[in-house]
Design an enzyme around this catalytic site. Sequence first.
Site, short mmCIF file in Angstrom:
data_model
loop_
_atom_site.label_atom_id
_atom_site.label_comp_id
_atom_site.label_asym_id
_atom_site.label_seq_id
_atom_site.Cartn_x
_atom_site.Cartn_y
_atom_site.Cartn_z
N HIS A 130 0.87 -1.19 0.00
CA HIS A 130 0.00 0.00 0.00
C HIS A 130 0.91 1.24 0.00
O HIS A 130 0.97 1.99 0.97
CB HIS A 130 -0.91 -0.04 1.22
CG HIS A 130 -2.10 0.86 1.15
ND1 HIS A 130 -2.32 1.73 0.10
CD2 HIS A 130 -3.13 1.06 2.02
CE1 HIS A 130 -3.44 2.40 0.31
NE2 HIS A 130 -3.95 2.02 1.47
N GLN A 133 -0.27 4.92 0.89
CA GLN A 133 -0.53 5.07 2.33
C GLN A 133 0.77 5.34 3.07
O GLN A 133 0.87 6.28 3.87
CB GLN A 133 -1.17 3.78 2.86
CG GLN A 133 -1.40 3.77 4.35
CD GLN A 133 -2.49 4.74 4.77
OE1 GLN A 133 -3.59 4.68 4.25
NE2 GLN A 133 -2.20 5.63 5.70
N CYS A 265 -3.73 3.35 9.65
CA CYS A 265 -4.04 3.76 8.28
C CYS A 265 -5.53 3.96 8.07
O CYS A 265 -5.92 4.67 7.14
CB CYS A 265 -3.48 2.75 7.29
SG CYS A 265 -4.12 1.08 7.53
N ARG A 293 -3.01 11.99 3.21
CA ARG A 293 -3.16 11.20 1.98
C ARG A 293 -3.35 12.16 0.79
O ARG A 293 -2.78 11.96 -0.27
CB ARG A 293 -4.38 10.26 2.07
CG ARG A 293 -4.27 9.16 3.11
CD ARG A 293 -3.17 8.16 2.78
NE ARG A 293 -3.32 7.57 1.47
CZ ARG A 293 -4.10 6.52 1.18
NH1 ARG A 293 -4.79 5.94 2.15
NH2 ARG A 293 -4.16 6.03 -0.05
N1 CP Z 1 -6.28 3.74 4.37
C1 CP Z 1 -6.97 3.49 3.23
O1 CP Z 1 -6.42 3.12 2.19
O2 CP Z 1 -8.30 3.69 3.35
P1 CP Z 1 -9.41 3.29 2.26
O3 CP Z 1 -9.40 1.79 2.18
O4 CP Z 1 -10.68 3.86 2.77
O5 CP Z 1 -9.00 3.89 0.95
N1 NVA Z 2 -4.51 -4.01 5.48
C1 NVA Z 2 -5.77 -3.36 5.14
C2 NVA Z 2 -5.53 -1.94 4.75
C3 NVA Z 2 -6.75 -1.14 4.43
C4 NVA Z 2 -6.46 0.27 4.03
C5 NVA Z 2 -6.46 -4.13 4.05
O1 NVA Z 2 -5.79 -4.61 3.11
O2 NVA Z 2 -7.67 -4.30 4.12
#
Ligand code: CP
Ligand code: NVA
Length: 312
Positions: A130, A133, A265, A293
């Site tokens: 990610h 993030q 996050c 973000r």
């Molecule tokens: N932290 C994050 O990526 O949030 P969302 O899944 O809401 O985009």
């Molecule tokens: N680890 C989480 C992050 C969400 C922003 C997921 O993959 O669902």
Amino acid sequence: MGLSGHDLLSVGDLGSAELEALLERSAELKRGADPGTPLARRSVALIFLRPSNRTRVSFEAAIARLGGHPIALFDREIEMGKRESVGDVGRILDRFVDGLVARIPSERDLRGLARAMKSPVINAMTDLGHPCQILADCLTVREQLGHLAGARVTFVGDGNNVCNSWIEAAQVAGIDLRVVTPSGYEPAPRVLQAAAQLPGAGGGRVLVTNDLDQGLAGTEVIYTDVWTSMGQEEQHEDRRQDFGPYQVNERVLERAPEGTRVMHCLPAHRGEEITDGVIDGPHSIVFEQAANRYWLQLALLAEIFGPTGSEG
Ligand code: CP
Ligand code: NVA
């Protein structure tokens, strides 16, 4: 080298100087600098095969701020890999838009799209990473501590996509990262090995442990994420059992140095990985974190689609 015209698929795509430049640009924009309209008369597609609040809205807002037109696509429309192959989706989009932001579970499919497209592709989260993030989180840590290199960050939870991107960031930015997981949920050895090969600022280190107190010693930031990521819903009950002792709660904060910040996050599963008292308490910086973000992605888009990119 710069980001102009490039994909951003992982934190490790950035060198340490590029990361520093990106964070500085984000900070300037947040202070009110004008990013201009490098996306004027251009469109950016967003494929979201998983739910999102922060990522999609902050990207769409940033694309619009830069003069561009965001076009969001969801699974039910494109049925990628079913109605049409991944490569064909990319080849077609490439003929209509100037870039793609993609949240796709499969890292392989993300990379397949990037190969099929000449336009830049930005990873908005896969099961492996990610990056947007964690780049925004680096901005938050830098703001809060005044520096990023040498920052002591303790990730408590699952060795998941968010954790993996932190591991890359530790190497690139020289962060002292401690990853505290229950036994069996450590990050994959190949992720640790690949990150260690990245050219970095020097000084980065990653400690992986099941011992919370070892991870908390001298820390400046406790970071957590959900125990059950998207796509793992059927494991929810087992995970609740396994992760229970690793909840970030008031007692954990008492074991950490005074002034430790708490990051997440989001979305949070309140009462699982974090308590209401901690997320809403004085140590928490999660909403400042979420706000960044937008600023980080505004800077990222401005760099990728900026004047030295494919068009002015
Ligand atoms: N932290 C994050 O990526 O949030 P969302 O899944 O809401 O985009
Ligand atoms: N680890 C989480 C992050 C969400 C922003 C997921 O993959 O669902």
